[in-house]
Design a protein around this motif. Structure first.
Motif, mmCIF file in Angstrom:
data_model
loop_
_atom_site.group_PDB
_atom_site.id
_atom_site.type_symbol
_atom_site.label_atom_id
_atom_site.label_comp_id
_atom_site.label_asym_id
_atom_site.label_seq_id
_atom_site.Cartn_x
_atom_site.Cartn_y
_atom_site.Cartn_z
ATOM 1 N N GLY A 1 4.905 -19.128 23.282
ATOM 2 C CA GLY A 1 3.752 -18.327 22.844
ATOM 3 C C GLY A 1 3.005 -17.638 23.961
ATOM 4 N N GLY A 2 3.298 -17.983 25.204
ATOM 5 C CA GLY A 2 2.665 -17.300 26.322
ATOM 6 C C GLY A 2 3.437 -16.047 26.708
ATOM 7 N N ALA A 3 3.277 -15.619 27.935
ATOM 8 C CA ALA A 3 3.970 -14.407 28.393
ATOM 9 C C ALA A 3 4.156 -14.479 29.898
ATOM 10 N N GLN A 4 5.106 -13.695 30.382
ATOM 11 C CA GLN A 4 5.341 -13.597 31.829
ATOM 12 C C GLN A 4 4.517 -12.463 32.416
ATOM 13 N N LEU A 5 4.245 -12.599 33.706
ATOM 14 C CA LEU A 5 3.526 -11.553 34.433
ATOM 15 C C LEU A 5 4.510 -10.739 35.268
ATOM 16 N N PRO A 6 4.227 -9.433 35.435
ATOM 17 C CA PRO A 6 5.084 -8.640 36.318
ATOM 18 C C PRO A 6 4.861 -9.055 37.766
ATOM 19 N N PHE A 7 5.836 -8.791 38.641
ATOM 20 C CA PHE A 7 5.592 -9.056 40.069
ATOM 21 C C PHE A 7 4.647 -7.975 40.592
ATOM 22 N N GLY A 8 3.798 -8.350 41.492
ATOM 23 C CA GLY A 8 2.932 -7.361 42.142
ATOM 24 C C GLY A 8 1.982 -6.636 41.205
ATOM 25 N N GLY A 9 1.559 -7.276 40.115
ATOM 26 C CA GLY A 9 0.561 -6.667 39.234
ATOM 27 C C GLY A 9 1.042 -5.365 38.611
ATOM 28 N N TYR A 10 0.193 -4.348 38.661
ATOM 29 C CA TYR A 10 0.530 -3.088 37.989
ATOM 30 C C TYR A 10 1.736 -2.393 38.609
ATOM 31 N N LYS A 11 2.054 -2.711 39.876
ATOM 32 C CA LYS A 11 3.202 -2.045 40.508
ATOM 33 C C LYS A 11 4.520 -2.512 39.884
ATOM 34 N N GLY A 12 4.636 -3.817 39.693
ATOM 35 C CA GLY A 12 5.839 -4.332 39.020
ATOM 36 C C GLY A 12 5.881 -3.880 37.570
ATOM 37 N N ALA A 13 4.691 -3.799 36.934
ATOM 38 C CA ALA A 13 4.636 -3.349 35.537
ATOM 39 C C ALA A 13 5.154 -1.917 35.420
ATOM 40 N N SER A 14 4.840 -1.080 36.403
ATOM 41 C CA SER A 14 5.322 0.306 36.356
ATOM 42 C C SER A 14 6.836 0.377 36.526
ATOM 43 N N ILE A 15 7.389 -0.520 37.324
ATOM 44 C CA ILE A 15 8.853 -0.541 37.456
ATOM 45 C C ILE A 15 9.487 -0.999 36.147
ATOM 46 N N ALA A 16 8.885 -1.997 35.519
ATOM 47 C CA ALA A 16 9.396 -2.438 34.211
ATOM 48 C C ALA A 16 9.334 -1.290 33.203
ATOM 49 N N LEU A 17 8.251 -0.534 33.250
ATOM 50 C CA LEU A 17 8.084 0.628 32.356
ATOM 51 C C LEU A 17 9.183 1.668 32.626
ATOM 52 N N MET A 18 9.410 1.961 33.895
ATOM 53 C CA MET A 18 10.454 2.934 34.267
ATOM 54 C C MET A 18 11.811 2.490 33.713
ATOM 55 N N ILE A 19 12.103 1.210 33.855
ATOM 56 C CA ILE A 19 13.407 0.706 33.401
ATOM 57 C C ILE A 19 13.524 0.805 31.883
ATOM 58 N N GLU A 20 12.436 0.499 31.168
ATOM 59 C CA GLU A 20 12.465 0.685 29.700
ATOM 60 C C GLU A 20 12.868 2.123 29.367
ATOM 61 N N LEU A 21 12.254 3.080 30.067
ATOM 62 C CA LEU A 21 12.530 4.501 29.778
ATOM 63 C C LEU A 21 13.977 4.865 30.119
ATOM 64 N N LEU A 22 14.472 4.368 31.268
ATOM 65 C CA LEU A 22 15.830 4.716 31.699
ATOM 66 C C LEU A 22 16.899 4.154 30.765
ATOM 67 N N VAL A 23 16.717 2.908 30.328
ATOM 68 C CA VAL A 23 17.780 2.280 29.529
ATOM 69 C C VAL A 23 17.511 2.360 28.030
ATOM 70 N N GLY A 24 16.315 2.853 27.666
ATOM 71 C CA GLY A 24 15.993 3.053 26.248
ATOM 72 C C GLY A 24 16.050 4.519 25.892
ATOM 73 N N VAL B 1 7.214 -9.753 29.155
ATOM 74 C CA VAL B 1 6.299 -9.470 30.263
ATOM 75 C C VAL B 1 5.175 -8.559 29.787
ATOM 76 N N VAL B 2 3.950 -8.882 30.200
ATOM 77 C CA VAL B 2 2.802 -8.067 29.777
ATOM 78 C C VAL B 2 2.705 -6.787 30.604
ATOM 79 N N ALA B 3 2.086 -5.757 30.033
ATOM 80 C CA ALA B 3 1.714 -4.568 30.800
ATOM 81 C C ALA B 3 0.519 -4.932 31.681
ATOM 82 N N ALA B 4 0.231 -4.107 32.678
ATOM 83 C CA ALA B 4 -0.884 -4.413 33.583
ATOM 84 C C ALA B 4 -2.173 -4.570 32.782
ATOM 85 N N GLY B 5 -2.802 -5.713 32.922
ATOM 86 C CA GLY B 5 -4.054 -5.983 32.229
ATOM 87 C C GLY B 5 -3.872 -6.475 30.804
ATOM 88 N N GLY B 6 -2.626 -6.542 30.323
ATOM 89 C CA GLY B 6 -2.389 -6.919 28.929
ATOM 90 C C GLY B 6 -2.142 -8.405 28.735
#
Ligand code: NDP
Length: 346
Positions: A229-252, A156-161
């Motif tokens: 070769g493509g990528a998935q988008l987060p749900f809800g744009g940057y809001k879903g991307a921030s949740i994905a980011l939070m989860i990376e931090l919590l489980v990483g 999944v891409v980061a917002a705008g990535g």
């Protein structure tokens, strides 16, 4: 997103839930899993089929088998429970599949939540290839409020990535409803779960707009272009991307396990689950501000929500399916069934 449709009768094989469990277990044992681990994984697979969550049922079995055959996953792992702090328990999964490690951590987590009011379970060195709702639902059935988070491979891409960096990182939540089934939601932080995109590619249909981009960064509804070769988008744009980011931090970073990009770097490409961690949180409502009234108070909210026509609570779809499949069994994609029989040695 709505759950997947059941396969058509013409292309499916009918199995009872007991047959699903037995087939999954037999296939895992035939590929090097011991009976205890095979049973725990088969429980998870059968529960997904029972609730018609097809992308996390038998569909995952070839991936589990690939990881046993490649030696990535330890099919005989015995998870080790460790007390880290008054409110924190850790389970070292010893490189096995997640279900047995989750079983090992459940009672210690519940005990700590009841004595502390809130507690965390950090699972390390596991391979999670399933939905998260079974683990939070099990806690809510015991009267606790529960959360679960895990990461995956970078899809999944980061917002705008344009470059995949986050996993499809699901989070699940469960709320106990004494005398009733718990309220549960469990959702990926991508617009669509990867398994759904894989099923769309297999069945030759498009995915909804907003699901992903192709290798050139252009929006596409072609599942193969997203997967190749493509990528998935987060749900809800940057809001879903921030949740994905939070989860990376919590489980990483928090629990000392892998980010999704680190899981990919460490992977052997066998098509099975990533190596990584999971974080669970459990809360005992009896230790908070309204121990006598919290449940009835919550029911007021649920009644208000469902009073509107066409509105349902999360998990209602699964529960309806569960009521049907308990007696009617499930329809399994015929090609998948044949593949599993082949993997199980006939
Ligand atoms: P969905 O979008 O299908 O559903 C997300 C949640 O929303 C579910 O709890 C669902 O309940 C609920 N819901 C759906 N429609 C409605 C509605 N109209 N009203 C109220 N609630 C609704 O799930 P995702 O595609 O996001 O995720 C699928 C699964 O993939 C999850 O189980 C997740 O754990 C798993 N996953 C696992 C990963 C791993 O690495 N292990 C990685 C990524 C995802 P209901 O079930 O009743 O429809």
């Amino acid at each position: 997103m709505a759950g997947p449709a059941a396969p058509t009768a013409a292309a499916s094989v009918h199995l009872s839930l007991g047959e699903v469990h037995a087939l999954a277990s037999r296939c895992l044992v035939a590929n090097g899993c011991d009976a205890v681990n095979a049973g725990a994984v088969a429980d998870t697979i059968a529960a997904a089929e029972r609730d018609i969550c097809l992308s996390h049922g038998l569909f995952r079995l070839p991936g589990y088998v690939a990881s046993l055959r490649s030696g990535k996953v330890n099919g005989s792992a015995r998870p080790q429970v460790e007390d880290l702090a008054p409110g924190v328990v850790r389970v070292d999964g010893k490189g096995g599949f997640a279900p047995l490690a989750l079983q090992a951590g459940r009672e210690p987590l519940m005990g700590k939540a009841r004595s502390q009011g809130i507690a965390a379970l950090a699972l390390n060195d596991i391979h999670h290839f399933a939905a998260l709702w079974p683990e939070v639902e099990a806690l809510a059935e015991q009267g606790l409020c529960a959360f679960a988070f895990t990461a995956a491979f970078p899809y999944v891409v980061a917002a705008g990535g344009r470059r995949p960096i986050y996993g499809t990182n699901p989070m699940a939540f469960a709320w106990p409803r004494p005398g009733r089934d718990p309220l549960v939601f469990d959702q990926a932080s991508s617009a669509l779960a990867r398994g759904e995109i894989m099923i769309a590619a297999r069945e030759g249909h498009e995915v909804p707009p907003g699901t992903g981009i192709d290798a050139d960064g252009n929006a596409t509804t072609d599942p193969k272009a997203i997967l190749d070769g493509g990528a998935q988008l987060p749900f809800g744009g940057y809001k879903g991307a921030s949740i994905a980011l939070m989860i990376e931090l919590l489980v990483g970073a928090l629990i000392g396990d892998k980010f999704s990009f680190e899981a990919l770097a460490a992977d052997n490409g066998d098509g099975g689950p990533p190596k990584g961690g999971e974080l669970m949180l459990a809360i005992d409502p009896a230790r908070f501000g309204d121990p006598e009234g919290f449940a009835a108070h919550a029911e007021l909210l649920f009644a208000q929500i469902t009073a509107e026509e066409g509105v349902r609570l999360p998990a209602d779809r699964r529960r309806r399916n569960r009521a049907t499949t308990a007696t009617a069994g499930v329809a399994v994609d015929a090609a998948l069934h044949a593949r599993i029989l082949d993997l199980a040695g006939g």
